[in-house]
Design a protein around this motif. Sequence first.
Motif: not given
Length: 75
Positions: A9, A12, A42, A46-48, A62
């Motif tokens: 992103r 980040c 997204q 997501g949060e990965r 990850d």
Amino acid sequence: MPTLTLIQRDDCHLCDQAWERMAEAGVADFDPLWIDDDLGLQARYGERIPVLRREDTGAELDWPFDAAAVRAFLR
């Protein structure tokens, strides 16, 4: 070396750290994939993020990862 993609992103700090770990591992060439404007990506990542992907196998590493993990991922 396989073709690599770093999924990330904008703005980040973890993505910035991933770039540093990859440089420490000797990875000089990879394709960045920014997910900010893609709702599908997204939803998938997501949060990965950040996620390092091998394009030859589709395997994904990850965050968090260090230089040793990146080197092992490339074997």
